[in-house]
Write an enzyme that holds these catalytic residues in place. Structure first.
Site, PDB file in Angstrom:
ATOM      1  CG  HIS A   1      -1.388  -7.109  -1.613  1.00  0.00           C
ATOM      2  ND1 HIS A   1      -1.071  -5.988  -2.019  1.00  0.00           N
ATOM      3  CD2 HIS A   1      -2.379  -7.072  -0.607  1.00  0.00           C
ATOM      4  CE1 HIS A   1      -1.678  -5.079  -0.926  1.00  0.00           C
ATOM      5  NE2 HIS A   1      -2.340  -5.752  -0.210  1.00  0.00           N
TER       6      HIS A   1
ATOM      7  CG  LEU B   1     -10.024  -6.254  -7.245  1.00  0.00           C
ATOM      8  CD1 LEU B   1      -8.997  -6.866  -7.740  1.00  0.00           C
ATOM      9  CD2 LEU B   1     -11.127  -7.626  -7.207  1.00  0.00           C
TER      10      LEU B   1
ATOM     11  NE  ARG C   1       9.873   9.553 -18.739  1.00  0.00           N
ATOM     12  CZ  ARG C   1       8.998   9.723 -19.927  1.00  0.00           C
ATOM     13  NH1 ARG C   1       9.527   9.035 -20.962  1.00  0.00           N
ATOM     14  NH2 ARG C   1       7.833  10.217 -19.936  1.00  0.00           N
TER      15      ARG C   1
ATOM     16  CG  ASP D   1      -5.339  -9.906   0.641  1.00  0.00           C
ATOM     17  OD1 ASP D   1      -5.641  -9.615   1.904  1.00  0.00           O
ATOM     18  OD2 ASP D   1      -5.208  -9.252   0.067  1.00  0.00           O
TER      19      ASP D   1
ATOM     20  CG  HIS E   1      -2.127  -1.180   1.197  1.00  0.00           C
ATOM     21  ND1 HIS E   1      -3.014  -1.093   0.430  1.00  0.00           N
ATOM     22  CD2 HIS E   1      -1.795  -2.270   1.452  1.00  0.00           C
ATOM     23  CE1 HIS E   1      -3.927  -1.890   0.306  1.00  0.00           C
ATOM     24  NE2 HIS E   1      -3.096  -2.962   1.035  1.00  0.00           N
TER      25      HIS E   1
ATOM     26  CG  ASP F   1      -7.548 -13.873  -7.137  1.00  0.00           C
ATOM     27  OD1 ASP F   1      -6.772 -13.090  -7.984  1.00  0.00           O
ATOM     28  OD2 ASP F   1      -8.235 -13.106  -6.529  1.00  0.00           O
ATOM     29  N   GLY F   2      -6.047 -14.860 -10.571  1.00  0.00           N
ATOM     30  CA  GLY F   2      -6.450 -14.752 -11.744  1.00  0.00           C
ATOM     31  C   GLY F   2      -7.072 -13.418 -11.805  1.00  0.00           C
TER      32      GLY F   2
ATOM     33  CG  HIS G   1      -6.406  -9.603  -6.083  1.00  0.00           C
ATOM     34  ND1 HIS G   1      -7.301 -10.576  -5.862  1.00  0.00           N
ATOM     35  CD2 HIS G   1      -6.429  -8.684  -5.191  1.00  0.00           C
ATOM     36  CE1 HIS G   1      -8.050 -10.023  -4.648  1.00  0.00           C
ATOM     37  NE2 HIS G   1      -7.513  -9.019  -4.294  1.00  0.00           N
TER      38      HIS G   1
END
Length: 394
Positions: free
Chosen positions: A225, A316, A236, A283, A204, A257-258, A260
């Protein structure tokens, strides 16, 4: 079964620490792995309880999920022993034998309650369930620019004094902290975590590539994650993502999970980072193993629909990914081997958490945390410290 007897899982493929045995067996006695070998080497003793299978069945070390909030209508932020017990009893169904109870950004009071509860639970837990091996403090020391599903109202600057108070409340069991090192006092907290043997994870975070380099110098060794909640890759400005790809000092979490991140991005990350540094996580939220519907995440409604969990605005909000599906997906997306999976689900997290002397691989003397997979890689049985914690129904 006699508590002094041994369990032998016989005629299986054993993925041990140093080799893969095609016609192998493994012996579990008094919570530990006491023998590993080929079936012709096995000498039966009177009290042995033999489970005979076939070489299409695979025995791997139990997964260590370093980033999981909840499952089966329980969440670490509930702040109750019952919630953690529910998590610990449910997770062996998906092949997880150890985990970090993961908090999220909330009021100081709510975080402290969750930490006290988890610390107390860790001291009293039983052998029959997945083991809480520590706490992952995700937030509140993160970037408002990269909040994701973390409530912005409770985000605050990194604070060494507050962390010290929280670590005391947790009985010293906080093992990993997700923070944004570019925030005021971020490097000071990162250094303090390193000094006190807590994993400092960049997540984050709006850090630039150079700021990640400064954080690594200060002691950061982990990425939370990958792709989600971070400054992305630009030609750059490589950002946090570029650093995750290029800096060998970092272990890197990934939610496969395909959703995220697309399967192609899982493959790109895997090809660049490899199984040497990647750690598979779920997660997951309380909605995992439950039906579609609306559930709570830190006071926010989360809508769950088949495979996806989102806030009202479509953001999400964690996952409902099961570790066993993470394994299947990763093998499908990357063509990696089961040996690579063992590194990413067990060996790497054990090494990162300084648990590799007792967990993270199948080796004589280590905890008997093992998972039996069938030919379709479904979980057939899970043993937590030598106790059968899950058996698939016929």
């Amino acid at each position: 079964m006699d508590t002094h007897s041994s369990i032998i899982i016989y005629n299986v493929t054993v993925y041990s620490e140093n080799q893969t045995l095609k016609n192998g067996y493994i012996k579990l006695t008094n919570k530990k792995i006491t023998e590993i070998g080929e079936i012709h080497q096995y000498v039966r003793e009177p009290k042995d309880h033999v489970i005979e299978l076939s070489p299409s069945y695979k025995v791997i070390p139990g997964a260590i999920d370093v980033h999981i909030h909840g499952v089966n209508n329980a969440d670490a932020m509930d702040g109750t022993a019952e919630a953690l017990k529910t998590m610990a009893r449910t997770l062996p169904k998906e092949g997880t034998t150890s985990f970090l109870a993961t908090t999220m950004t909330q009021s100081n009071e709510a975080v402290e309650k969750a930490l006290r509860n988890a610390g107390a639970y860790i001291e009293e837990q039983t052998d029959a369930d997945a083991e809480v091996v520590g706490i992952h403090l995700e937030g509140p020391f993160i970037s408002p620019k990269r909040a994701g599903a973390q409530p912005p109202t409770h985000i605050q600057d990194p604070n060494v004094t507050l962390f010290q108070e929280w670590q005391k409340a947790a009985g010293g069991h906080i093992k990993l902290v997700t923070l944004a090192p570019e925030q005021p006092n971020g490097l000071a907290l990162t250094s303090y975590l390193k000094e006190t043997h807590v994993v400092a994870s960049i997540g984050h975070s709006d850090s630039t590539y150079d700021q990640v380099g400064e954080a690594i110098e200060a002691g950061a060794s982990h990425i939370t994650h990958l792709y989600n909640g971070m400054r992305g890759l630009h030609h750059r400005e490589p950002g946090v993502l570029g650093a995750a790809y290029l800096r060998d000092e970092l272990f890197v979490e990934l939610i496969t999970d395909g959703i995220h991140c697309r399967p192609e991005m899982v493959k790109l990350a895997y090809d660049q980072i490899t199984s040497e540094r990647m750690i598979l996580i779920t997660d997951s939220l309380r909605a995992k193993w439950l039906k579609n519907g609306t559930y709570d995440l830190g006071g926010q409604p989360v809508h769950v629909n088949d495979t996806t969990a989102t806030l009202a605005d479509g953001t999400l909000a964690g996952s409902i990914l099961k570790m066993n599906d993470a394994i299947k997906n990763t093998m499908s997306f990357t063509n990696c081997s089961l040996e690579d999976i063992v590194k990413m689900t067990a060996e790497n997290p054990a090494k990162q958490l300084n648990l590799f002397d007792t967990k993270g691989s199948i080796k004589i003397g280590k905890d008997a945390d093992i998972v039996v997979l069938n030919e379709n890689l479904d979980v057939e049985m899970t043993f937590c410290r030598g106790t059968l914690s899950f058996k698939k129904e016929d």
